[in-house]
Motif scaffolding. Structure first.
Motif, PDB file in Angstrom:
ATOM      1  N   HIS A   1      41.447  44.286  27.255  1.00 42.11           N
ATOM      2  CA  HIS A   1      41.286  45.367  28.051  1.00 42.11           C
ATOM      3  C   HIS A   1      41.164  45.547  28.822  1.00 42.11           C
ATOM      4  N   LYS A   2      42.121  46.006  29.894  1.00 38.33           N
ATOM      5  CA  LYS A   2      42.840  46.705  30.965  1.00 38.33           C
ATOM      6  C   LYS A   2      42.454  46.859  32.261  1.00 38.33           C
ATOM      7  N   MET A   3      41.654  46.465  33.082  1.00 36.66           N
ATOM      8  CA  MET A   3      41.058  47.582  33.879  1.00 36.66           C
ATOM      9  C   MET A   3      42.491  48.273  35.056  1.00 36.66           C
ATOM     10  N   HIS A   4      42.143  50.005  35.097  1.00 35.87           N
ATOM     11  CA  HIS A   4      42.141  50.497  36.139  1.00 35.87           C
ATOM     12  C   HIS A   4      42.121  49.415  37.290  1.00 35.87           C
ATOM     13  N   THR A   5      43.342  50.507  38.134  1.00 33.12           N
ATOM     14  CA  THR A   5      43.363  49.329  39.630  1.00 33.12           C
ATOM     15  C   THR A   5      42.533  50.509  40.926  1.00 33.12           C
TER      16      THR A   5
ATOM     17  N   VAL B   1      34.755  35.187  52.463  1.00 31.80           N
ATOM     18  CA  VAL B   1      35.595  37.057  52.082  1.00 31.80           C
ATOM     19  C   VAL B   1      37.132  36.569  53.194  1.00 31.80           C
ATOM     20  N   LYS B   2      37.757  37.311  52.847  1.00 36.03           N
ATOM     21  CA  LYS B   2      39.124  37.799  53.454  1.00 36.03           C
ATOM     22  C   LYS B   2      38.904  39.667  54.187  1.00 36.03           C
ATOM     23  N   ALA B   3      39.213  39.734  55.469  1.00 38.88           N
ATOM     24  CA  ALA B   3      39.103  41.397  55.492  1.00 38.88           C
ATOM     25  C   ALA B   3      40.075  41.539  54.426  1.00 38.88           C
ATOM     26  N   VAL B   4      40.257  42.712  53.858  1.00 38.72           N
ATOM     27  CA  VAL B   4      41.315  43.399  53.075  1.00 38.72           C
ATOM     28  C   VAL B   4      41.383  44.339  52.247  1.00 38.72           C
ATOM     29  N   SER B   5      42.524  45.093  52.709  1.00 41.99           N
ATOM     30  CA  SER B   5      42.699  46.480  51.783  1.00 41.99           C
ATOM     31  C   SER B   5      43.419  45.714  50.778  1.00 41.99           C
ATOM     32  N   GLY B   6      43.543  47.275  49.797  1.00 47.86           N
ATOM     33  CA  GLY B   6      44.549  47.129  48.959  1.00 47.86           C
ATOM     34  C   GLY B   6      43.635  47.338  47.349  1.00 47.86           C
ATOM     35  N   ASP B   7      44.305  47.527  46.334  1.00 44.29           N
ATOM     36  CA  ASP B   7      43.819  47.720  44.781  1.00 44.29           C
ATOM     37  C   ASP B   7      43.095  46.279  44.210  1.00 44.29           C
ATOM     38  N   THR B   8      42.519  46.252  43.733  1.00 42.53           N
ATOM     39  CA  THR B   8      42.312  45.228  42.586  1.00 42.53           C
ATOM     40  C   THR B   8      42.400  46.551  40.902  1.00 42.53           C
ATOM     41  N   SER B   9      41.885  45.002  40.153  1.00 46.24           N
ATOM     42  CA  SER B   9      41.751  45.316  38.455  1.00 46.24           C
ATOM     43  C   SER B   9      41.251  44.557  38.093  1.00 46.24           C
ATOM     44  N   ILE B  10      40.032  44.105  38.820  1.00 47.48           N
ATOM     45  CA  ILE B  10      39.742  42.795  38.285  1.00 47.48           C
ATOM     46  C   ILE B  10      38.116  43.010  37.522  1.00 47.48           C
ATOM     47  N   PHE B  11      37.916  41.948  36.079  1.00 46.97           N
ATOM     48  CA  PHE B  11      37.443  43.039  35.222  1.00 46.97           C
ATOM     49  C   PHE B  11      36.240  41.261  34.697  1.00 46.97           C
ATOM     50  N   ILE B  12      35.273  41.682  35.448  1.00 46.91           N
ATOM     51  CA  ILE B  12      33.977  40.230  35.049  1.00 46.91           C
ATOM     52  C   ILE B  12      33.328  40.194  33.542  1.00 46.91           C
ATOM     53  N   TYR B  13      33.564  39.535  33.161  1.00 44.90           N
ATOM     54  CA  TYR B  13      32.588  39.614  31.708  1.00 44.90           C
ATOM     55  C   TYR B  13      32.221  37.778  31.466  1.00 44.90           C
ATOM     56  N   PRO B  14      31.723  37.461  30.735  1.00 43.33           N
ATOM     57  CA  PRO B  14      30.714  35.800  31.058  1.00 43.33           C
ATOM     58  C   PRO B  14      31.912  35.181  29.920  1.00 43.33           C
ATOM     59  N   PRO B  15      32.284  33.960  30.651  1.00 49.15           N
ATOM     60  CA  PRO B  15      31.692  33.214  31.605  1.00 49.15           C
ATOM     61  C   PRO B  15      32.108  33.414  32.426  1.00 49.15           C
ATOM     62  N   TYR B  16      31.658  33.615  33.890  1.00 46.23           N
ATOM     63  CA  TYR B  16      32.456  33.970  35.467  1.00 46.23           C
ATOM     64  C   TYR B  16      31.758  33.521  36.174  1.00 46.23           C
ATOM     65  N   LYS B  17      32.173  32.573  37.097  1.00 46.06           N
ATOM     66  CA  LYS B  17      31.894  31.873  37.983  1.00 46.06           C
ATOM     67  C   LYS B  17      31.710  32.645  39.094  1.00 46.06           C
ATOM     68  N   PHE B  18      30.647  33.346  39.645  1.00 42.73           N
ATOM     69  CA  PHE B  18      30.381  34.663  40.816  1.00 42.73           C
ATOM     70  C   PHE B  18      30.351  33.418  41.930  1.00 42.73           C
ATOM     71  N   LYS B  19      31.316  34.020  43.297  1.00 45.35           N
ATOM     72  CA  LYS B  19      31.900  32.963  44.708  1.00 45.35           C
ATOM     73  C   LYS B  19      31.349  33.741  45.678  1.00 45.35           C
ATOM     74  N   VAL B  20      30.920  34.623  44.915  1.00 47.45           N
ATOM     75  CA  VAL B  20      30.085  34.685  46.552  1.00 47.45           C
ATOM     76  C   VAL B  20      28.111  35.590  46.314  1.00 47.45           C
ATOM     77  N   VAL B  21      28.353  36.704  45.205  1.00 47.90           N
ATOM     78  CA  VAL B  21      27.158  36.814  44.609  1.00 47.90           C
ATOM     79  C   VAL B  21      26.001  36.458  44.066  1.00 47.90           C
ATOM     80  N   ASP B  22      24.880  36.087  45.044  1.00 48.08           N
ATOM     81  CA  ASP B  22      24.055  35.573  44.937  1.00 48.08           C
ATOM     82  C   ASP B  22      23.068  36.065  43.758  1.00 48.08           C
ATOM     83  N   SER B  23      22.750  37.972  43.897  1.00 51.41           N
ATOM     84  CA  SER B  23      21.504  38.523  43.771  1.00 51.41           C
ATOM     85  C   SER B  23      22.323  40.120  43.099  1.00 51.41           C
ATOM     86  N   LEU B  24      22.143  40.877  42.305  1.00 51.97           N
ATOM     87  CA  LEU B  24      22.253  42.048  42.040  1.00 51.97           C
ATOM     88  C   LEU B  24      21.512  43.860  42.102  1.00 51.97           C
TER      89      LEU B  24
END
Length: 340
Positions: free
Chosen positions: A221-225, A269-292
């Protein structure tokens, strides 16, 4: 190998919320504590008691534009157009329905002020179009456009503002970051008075929200940007919280995708702007997020896959089964879930 069908669950149609509750923070809150493996049932306003001084809530301040418009062929055929991504002053990527009326070169009429020329077809089956108008496009759109509610909501929205968060700022989304719809200005002020911090990010919600996962194998599956940005000031607030070991709590899957797209391997975290197509699904190691903090998502969607990455697929489906049994309201105008 995880398959799309692994994220299916049964949902009775009557649990799909058709209208938002009033006030916003009176929606229900399903709380899951991963450490203790305990579930509790509350109301969203009770989040005040679940957050601590120093916790950092990361909110997506994008604003939804009235992205659904109706146009007509020269023979009077009606075409629904959903604006997705602006390319320049006149050109947009859009979804159209029915597609057979939207061949290259066709010019559709919205009203005396606005016409739409079909330029080309996109890879995903949408269209690149050019708007022909005199005046300011945003002003015309505010008059002719409707809020682009998801197809499972059949009730007409009485108040356009109810599909916006109270903290929205910058127009650019084709759908609302719905986890934030539960916050009131009063609740935000109460949380700030308690010492809860807020950081702002921006991700323009686009086609990824509307696009089903078509491949059975998730890796296909390819995520749209989607466009996102984090300012220097907000990156600093997030990095300070991480450095001091304070909880970084993402409000919504869009905030998660922004944070994880903008982070280094060490969690900064970097100050940044641009396009992302990140697709997060298990198993994934979260780098920043602790809770949701998030709403309940469609079966087999990329959103339930992201939520599953916070624990496991099996646990997430178990939680959803409980939410169905407890008659929680689902999807955009539904209830909320807090995964601690």
């Amino acid at each position: 190998m995880l398959k799309t069908s692994d994220f299916y669950y049964d949902l009775p149609e009557e649990l799909i919320a058709q209208t938002p509750v009033e006030p916003r923070d009176s929606s229900r809150l399903f709380v899951y504590d991963r450490k203790s493996d305990e579930i509790s049932h509350k109301h969203f306003r009770d989040i005040y008691d679940l957050l601590n001084e120093g916790d950092l809530l990361v909110i997506n301040t994008t604003k939804v534009y009235p992205a659904r418009i109706f146009a007509y062929t020269e023979h009077g055929g009606k075409v629904e157009i959903l604006l997705l991504k602006r390319q320049n002053l006149t050109d947009w990527e859009v979804l159209v329905k029915p597609g057979k009326k939207c061949k290259e070169g066709v010019v559709l009429t919205v009203n005396d002020e606005l016409k739409v020329e079909i330029i080309s077809r996109t890879e995903e089956g949408g269209r690149n179009v050019r708007f022909i108008f005199d005046g300011v496009f945003e002003d015309i759109l505010s008059r002719v456009g409707e809020m682009p509610l998801p197809p499972y909501i059949r009730e007409k929205l009485k108040d356009k503002d109810r599909y916006q968060t109270v903290y929205c700022k910058k127009e650019g989304s084709a759908a609302a970051p719905t986890a934030g719809l539960h916050f009131t200005r009063e609740l935000i002020q109460k949380l700030k008075d308690k010492g809860v911090q807020f950081a702002e990010v921006n991700l323009n919600v686009g086609l990824g929200t509307f696009r089903p996962v078509k491949s059975e194998d998730l890796s296909g599956h390819k995520m749209h940007t989607e466009y996102f940005e984090i300012t220097e000031e907000n990156a600093k607030i997030i990095n300070e919280a991480k450095k001091e070991g304070r909880r970084v709590i993402a409000v919504g899957t869009t905030s998660v995708r922004t944070l994880e797209s903008a982070s280094n391997d060490d969690g900064t975290v970097k100050a940044v702007s641009g396009d992302t197509s990140i697709f997060i699904y298990p198993p994934y190691k979260f780098k920043v997020v602790d809770s949701l903090i998030t709403n309940f998502h469609l079966p087999e969607s990329t959103l339930i896959m992201l939520v599953s990455a916070l624990s496991t697929r099996e646990k997430t489906l178990e939680l959803y089964k409980t939410a169905v049994e407890e008659r929680y309201r689902f999807f955009s105008f539904g209830d909320s879930m807090f995964i601690i």
